[in-house]
Design a protein around this motif. Structure first.
Motif, PDB file in Angstrom:
ATOM      1  N   ALA A 143      -3.080   2.896  -7.900  1.00  0.00           N
ATOM      2  CA  ALA A 143      -3.866   1.996  -7.066  1.00  0.00           C
ATOM      3  C   ALA A 143      -3.090   0.707  -6.824  1.00  0.00           C
ATOM      4  O   ALA A 143      -2.229   0.325  -7.621  1.00  0.00           O
ATOM      5  CB  ALA A 143      -5.201   1.692  -7.748  1.00  0.00           C
ATOM      6  N   MET A 144      -3.397   0.016  -5.716  1.00  0.00           N
ATOM      7  CA  MET A 144      -2.720  -1.243  -5.421  1.00  0.00           C
ATOM      8  C   MET A 144      -2.925  -2.254  -6.547  1.00  0.00           C
ATOM      9  O   MET A 144      -2.027  -3.025  -6.891  1.00  0.00           O
ATOM     10  CB  MET A 144      -3.208  -1.816  -4.097  1.00  0.00           C
ATOM     11  CG  MET A 144      -2.713  -1.055  -2.873  1.00  0.00           C
ATOM     12  SD  MET A 144      -3.365  -1.722  -1.317  1.00  0.00           S
ATOM     13  CE  MET A 144      -2.740  -3.408  -1.374  1.00  0.00           C
ATOM     14  N   GLY A 145      -4.126  -2.239  -7.127  1.00  0.00           N
ATOM     15  CA  GLY A 145      -4.399  -3.167  -8.217  1.00  0.00           C
ATOM     16  C   GLY A 145      -3.490  -2.932  -9.411  1.00  0.00           C
ATOM     17  O   GLY A 145      -3.106  -3.883 -10.111  1.00  0.00           O
ATOM     18  N   THR A 146      -3.133  -1.676  -9.649  1.00  0.00           N
ATOM     19  CA  THR A 146      -2.222  -1.356 -10.750  1.00  0.00           C
ATOM     20  C   THR A 146      -0.855  -1.969 -10.510  1.00  0.00           C
ATOM     21  O   THR A 146      -0.204  -2.484 -11.433  1.00  0.00           O
ATOM     22  CB  THR A 146      -2.088   0.173 -10.905  1.00  0.00           C
ATOM     23  OG1 THR A 146      -3.375   0.723 -11.177  1.00  0.00           O
ATOM     24  CG2 THR A 146      -1.126   0.527 -12.034  1.00  0.00           C
ATOM     25  N   LEU A 147      -0.407  -1.911  -9.252  1.00  0.00           N
ATOM     26  CA  LEU A 147       0.892  -2.512  -8.933  1.00  0.00           C
ATOM     27  C   LEU A 147       0.884  -4.001  -9.279  1.00  0.00           C
ATOM     28  O   LEU A 147       1.859  -4.514  -9.852  1.00  0.00           O
ATOM     29  CB  LEU A 147       1.214  -2.297  -7.454  1.00  0.00           C
ATOM     30  CG  LEU A 147       2.632  -2.698  -6.998  1.00  0.00           C
ATOM     31  CD1 LEU A 147       3.069  -1.826  -5.825  1.00  0.00           C
ATOM     32  CD2 LEU A 147       2.696  -4.165  -6.579  1.00  0.00           C
ATOM     33  N   ALA A 161       0.828  -1.210   0.000  1.00  0.00           N
ATOM     34  CA  ALA A 161       0.000   0.000   0.000  1.00  0.00           C
ATOM     35  C   ALA A 161       0.859   1.256   0.000  1.00  0.00           C
ATOM     36  O   ALA A 161       0.548   2.240  -0.688  1.00  0.00           O
ATOM     37  CB  ALA A 161      -0.918  -0.003   1.221  1.00  0.00           C
ATOM     38  N   ASP A 162       1.966   1.238   0.751  1.00  0.00           N
ATOM     39  CA  ASP A 162       2.843   2.402   0.812  1.00  0.00           C
ATOM     40  C   ASP A 162       3.562   2.621  -0.522  1.00  0.00           C
ATOM     41  O   ASP A 162       3.757   3.758  -0.956  1.00  0.00           O
ATOM     42  CB  ASP A 162       3.879   2.226   1.926  1.00  0.00           C
ATOM     43  CG  ASP A 162       3.245   2.235   3.309  1.00  0.00           C
ATOM     44  OD1 ASP A 162       2.149   2.817   3.450  1.00  0.00           O
ATOM     45  OD2 ASP A 162       3.829   1.644   4.233  1.00  0.00           O
ATOM     46  N   ILE A 163       3.960   1.526  -1.161  1.00  0.00           N
ATOM     47  CA  ILE A 163       4.640   1.639  -2.450  1.00  0.00           C
ATOM     48  C   ILE A 163       3.680   2.203  -3.500  1.00  0.00           C
ATOM     49  O   ILE A 163       4.032   3.099  -4.269  1.00  0.00           O
ATOM     50  CB  ILE A 163       5.185   0.268  -2.900  1.00  0.00           C
ATOM     51  CG1 ILE A 163       6.262  -0.212  -1.918  1.00  0.00           C
ATOM     52  CG2 ILE A 163       5.757   0.355  -4.317  1.00  0.00           C
ATOM     53  CD1 ILE A 163       6.712  -1.645  -2.161  1.00  0.00           C
ATOM     54  N   ALA A 164       2.459   1.683  -3.523  1.00  0.00           N
ATOM     55  CA  ALA A 164       1.459   2.170  -4.489  1.00  0.00           C
ATOM     56  C   ALA A 164       1.155   3.641  -4.245  1.00  0.00           C
ATOM     57  O   ALA A 164       1.064   4.434  -5.198  1.00  0.00           O
ATOM     58  CB  ALA A 164       0.186   1.338  -4.376  1.00  0.00           C
ATOM     59  N   ARG A 165       1.041   4.021  -2.982  1.00  0.00           N
ATOM     60  CA  ARG A 165       0.758   5.421  -2.659  1.00  0.00           C
ATOM     61  C   ARG A 165       1.915   6.319  -3.102  1.00  0.00           C
ATOM     62  O   ARG A 165       1.693   7.392  -3.669  1.00  0.00           O
ATOM     63  CB  ARG A 165       0.530   5.579  -1.159  1.00  0.00           C
ATOM     64  CG  ARG A 165       0.073   6.984  -0.747  1.00  0.00           C
ATOM     65  CD  ARG A 165      -0.133   7.090   0.760  1.00  0.00           C
ATOM     66  NE  ARG A 165      -1.071   6.093   1.247  1.00  0.00           N
ATOM     67  CZ  ARG A 165      -0.736   5.047   2.005  1.00  0.00           C
ATOM     68  NH1 ARG A 165       0.533   4.874   2.370  1.00  0.00           N
ATOM     69  NH2 ARG A 165      -1.643   4.193   2.407  1.00  0.00           N
ATOM     70  N   GLU A 166       3.135   5.885  -2.857  1.00  0.00           N
ATOM     71  CA  GLU A 166       4.300   6.666  -3.266  1.00  0.00           C
ATOM     72  C   GLU A 166       4.349   6.833  -4.774  1.00  0.00           C
ATOM     73  O   GLU A 166       4.756   7.881  -5.291  1.00  0.00           O
ATOM     74  CB  GLU A 166       5.578   5.974  -2.767  1.00  0.00           C
ATOM     75  CG  GLU A 166       6.874   6.665  -3.137  1.00  0.00           C
ATOM     76  CD  GLU A 166       7.057   7.998  -2.448  1.00  0.00           C
ATOM     77  OE1 GLU A 166       7.744   8.874  -3.024  1.00  0.00           O
ATOM     78  OE2 GLU A 166       6.500   8.196  -1.342  1.00  0.00           O
ATOM     79  N   ALA A 167       3.941   5.799  -5.505  1.00  0.00           N
ATOM     80  CA  ALA A 167       3.947   5.849  -6.969  1.00  0.00           C
ATOM     81  C   ALA A 167       2.736   6.587  -7.530  1.00  0.00           C
ATOM     82  O   ALA A 167       2.705   6.914  -8.724  1.00  0.00           O
ATOM     83  CB  ALA A 167       3.993   4.437  -7.540  1.00  0.00           C
ATOM     84  N   GLY A 168       1.731   6.833  -6.683  1.00  0.00           N
ATOM     85  CA  GLY A 168       0.534   7.521  -7.146  1.00  0.00           C
ATOM     86  C   GLY A 168      -0.383   6.643  -7.970  1.00  0.00           C
ATOM     87  O   GLY A 168      -1.068   7.131  -8.885  1.00  0.00           O
TER      88      GLY A 168
END
Length: 217
Positions: free
Chosen positions: A46-50, A37-44
């Motif tokens: 959604a978690m699903g996109t990751l 969740a933190d990585i997805a947020r940092e990248a801007g």
């Protein structure tokens, strides 16, 4: 056709953002502590996109480490090509490593930590060491590297010394300016810590320390 190219470019850009975000979070929290969740947020994103790009955070970590390894090795290769003298190559290489540590301190530590059970971290350090082994073998053939050194042992000593000094400097940036740090790294690489300094001209106009046993103890 233009739409397909645009989608591919967008996908590649998102992947690069995830790798960059992963590098920041992994460096700060470690692999175990990092959260998707933190990585997805940092990248801007959604978690699903990751998850459309990476199966899990371990797969992203592998990509981060390999991207970091490529960046470091490409920088070292460019420094070797850009300089005309051995001294110039040494300085350019050290300038590149110091700059990388200054800008990407936590990622530098992650890349060079060589975790005992982490094959990716071992791979990064081994690749950097192999470059120096090749240089020292060449140096022994040309006469500027000491013949009594084992290139494998010497290369690992050098890489370890550089990492530990920079690891300390990241926490103590006021101890040396980047230029002063480069000077120290180049001096230690060329003369060691107990040598008598420049005594012999190796034929390239640069001073070289004497061979072992040539100075009275």
């Amino acid at each position: 056709m233009q739409v397909a190219i645009s989608r591919r470019d967008k996908k590649d850009a998102t992947r690069r953002k995830l790798v960059s975000a992963g590098a920041k979070i992994f460096a700060a929290d470690g692999v175990q502590g990092a959260r998707i969740a933190d990585i997805a947020r940092e990248a801007g994103v959604a978690m699903g996109t990751l998850y459309t790009h990476f199966a899990d955070k371990e797969a992203l970590f592998v990509e981060v480490m390999r991207a970091g390894k490529q960046s470091v090795l490409e920088g070292l290769a460019l420094s070797r090509e850009a300089a005309e003298t051995r001294e110039g190559r040494d300085r350019a290489a050290m300038e590149g490593v110091v700059a990388f540590a200054e800008v990407y301190g936590p990622l530098f530590r992650l890349l060079l930590s060589r975790g005992a059970g982490d094959s990716i971290q071992r791979e990064v350090v081994d690749a950097i060491t192999d470059l120096r082994v090749a240089e020292l073998v060449e140096g022994q053939a040309q006469g500027w590297a000491r013949a009594d050194l084992d290139p494998r042992a010497a290369a690992r000593c050098e890489v370890g010394a550089v990492f530990h000094l920079l690891d300390w400097w990241i926490d103590n940036p006021d101890a040396f300016t980047p230029a002063q740090l480069v000077d120290q790294l180049c001096t230690v690489r060329r003369f060691g810590v107990e040598g008598a300094g420049p005594l012999i001209d190796a034929g390239d106009g640069l001073p070289t320390p004497p061979a072992a046993g040539s100075i009275a103890q």
